[in-house]
Design a protein around this motif. Sequence first.
Motif, PDB file in Angstrom:
ATOM      1  N   PHE A 101       0.828  -1.201   0.000  1.00  0.00           N
ATOM      2  CA  PHE A 101       0.000   0.000   0.000  1.00  0.00           C
ATOM      3  C   PHE A 101       0.866   1.256   0.000  1.00  0.00           C
ATOM      4  O   PHE A 101       1.775   1.399   0.812  1.00  0.00           O
ATOM      5  CB  PHE A 101      -0.920   0.032   1.220  1.00  0.00           C
ATOM      6  N   SER A 102       0.563   2.159  -0.911  1.00  0.00           N
ATOM      7  CA  SER A 102       1.242   3.448  -0.993  1.00  0.00           C
ATOM      8  C   SER A 102       0.193   4.549  -0.875  1.00  0.00           C
ATOM      9  O   SER A 102      -0.825   4.529  -1.578  1.00  0.00           O
ATOM     10  CB  SER A 102       1.995   3.567  -2.325  1.00  0.00           C
ATOM     11  N   HIS A 148      -1.894   0.303  -4.699  1.00  0.00           N
ATOM     12  CA  HIS A 148      -1.266  -0.937  -4.252  1.00  0.00           C
ATOM     13  C   HIS A 148      -0.263  -1.397  -5.303  1.00  0.00           C
ATOM     14  O   HIS A 148      -0.623  -1.683  -6.447  1.00  0.00           O
ATOM     15  CB  HIS A 148      -2.310  -2.024  -4.007  1.00  0.00           C
ATOM     16  N   LEU A 149       1.003  -1.459  -4.907  1.00  0.00           N
ATOM     17  CA  LEU A 149       2.083  -1.721  -5.852  1.00  0.00           C
ATOM     18  C   LEU A 149       2.060  -3.146  -6.398  1.00  0.00           C
ATOM     19  O   LEU A 149       2.479  -3.382  -7.535  1.00  0.00           O
ATOM     20  CB  LEU A 149       3.434  -1.444  -5.175  1.00  0.00           C
ATOM     21  N   CYS A 172      -3.117  -1.324  -8.677  1.00  0.00           N
ATOM     22  CA  CYS A 172      -4.407  -0.647  -8.795  1.00  0.00           C
ATOM     23  C   CYS A 172      -4.575   0.371  -7.675  1.00  0.00           C
ATOM     24  O   CYS A 172      -3.900   0.313  -6.646  1.00  0.00           O
ATOM     25  CB  CYS A 172      -5.555  -1.654  -8.754  1.00  0.00           C
ATOM     26  N   TYR A 173      -5.496   1.309  -7.906  1.00  0.00           N
ATOM     27  CA  TYR A 173      -5.875   2.255  -6.861  1.00  0.00           C
ATOM     28  C   TYR A 173      -6.842   1.579  -5.893  1.00  0.00           C
ATOM     29  O   TYR A 173      -7.630   0.713  -6.285  1.00  0.00           O
ATOM     30  CB  TYR A 173      -6.538   3.493  -7.469  1.00  0.00           C
ATOM     31  N   CYS A 221      -2.568   0.691 -18.035  1.00  0.00           N
ATOM     32  CA  CYS A 221      -1.751  -0.379 -17.458  1.00  0.00           C
ATOM     33  C   CYS A 221      -2.188  -0.758 -16.042  1.00  0.00           C
ATOM     34  O   CYS A 221      -1.735  -1.771 -15.496  1.00  0.00           O
ATOM     35  CB  CYS A 221      -0.279   0.022 -17.453  1.00  0.00           C
ATOM     36  N   ASP A 222      -3.060   0.047 -15.434  1.00  0.00           N
ATOM     37  CA  ASP A 222      -3.524  -0.231 -14.077  1.00  0.00           C
ATOM     38  C   ASP A 222      -4.662  -1.247 -14.085  1.00  0.00           C
ATOM     39  O   ASP A 222      -5.485  -1.271 -15.008  1.00  0.00           O
ATOM     40  CB  ASP A 222      -4.029   1.047 -13.397  1.00  0.00           C
TER      41      ASP A 222
END
Length: 249
Positions: free
Chosen positions: A121-122, A145-146, A150-151, A184-185
């Motif tokens: 998580f970022s 989330h790396l 995805c957001y 790309c997400d």
Amino acid sequence: MMKNGNNLLPNYLGGHNLLLIEKIKDKDIRKIYAENTIKNGWSRNVLAIQIETKFHKRIGNSNNNFNAMLPPKDSDLVNNTIKDPYIFDFITLKEEYKERELETALINKIRNVLLELGKGFSFVGNQYKISVDNQDFYIDLLFYHLELRCYVVVELKTSEFKPEYIGQLGFYVTAINETIKKECDAPTIGLLLCRGKNRLTVDWSLKSTNVPIGVSTYELKEQLPKELMDKLPTEEEINLYLDIDETNE
């Protein structure tokens, strides 16, 4: 790796192994903690906290529609990322608190929040502004989330779950997909954090949306009575006192 069959972690994590053997008797459950220690890079102290808060019962325990909304591979990964409940025992609020107070408390302890959310998580922002058809809307907490790529839109509620919360969060998820999500997400995920919930009510409500959403509860440090909280000094008052004390030295 240690040769002893009871030990599941590398030799350099011997202290972790001793803790696992001491605290967890079931080998299958012990394996869950060992795998997540390696995956998340838990220190021995963090591992102890995860054992105390029963991580193995919380992971993958949320009400969600991930299996219906995401491909099998993605849904499994997301399910193994979302917890229920989330333990925010580093926060103490009044018995009755507002959503903005909860949000502010979480932001002030964002490192602790990220640790509880888990690896990957970022933090993107709070009260994240999105404009739709000349109207402004504000998302409580937005993460990326790396590993999932995805957001993750997080909506905070200080009450029990209500079906209308799904519609609000679903709108925010769609708005992120339409505004900042790149090709790309992976599809944006919604996470609703409530003070409590009826699981059947949540499951029925989730059938009304076509975006991936998980619904979890959260726990804070045991709330102090309002009359006691009102008597405690604020953070600003404590800092002012410390500044005065340093000046007098």
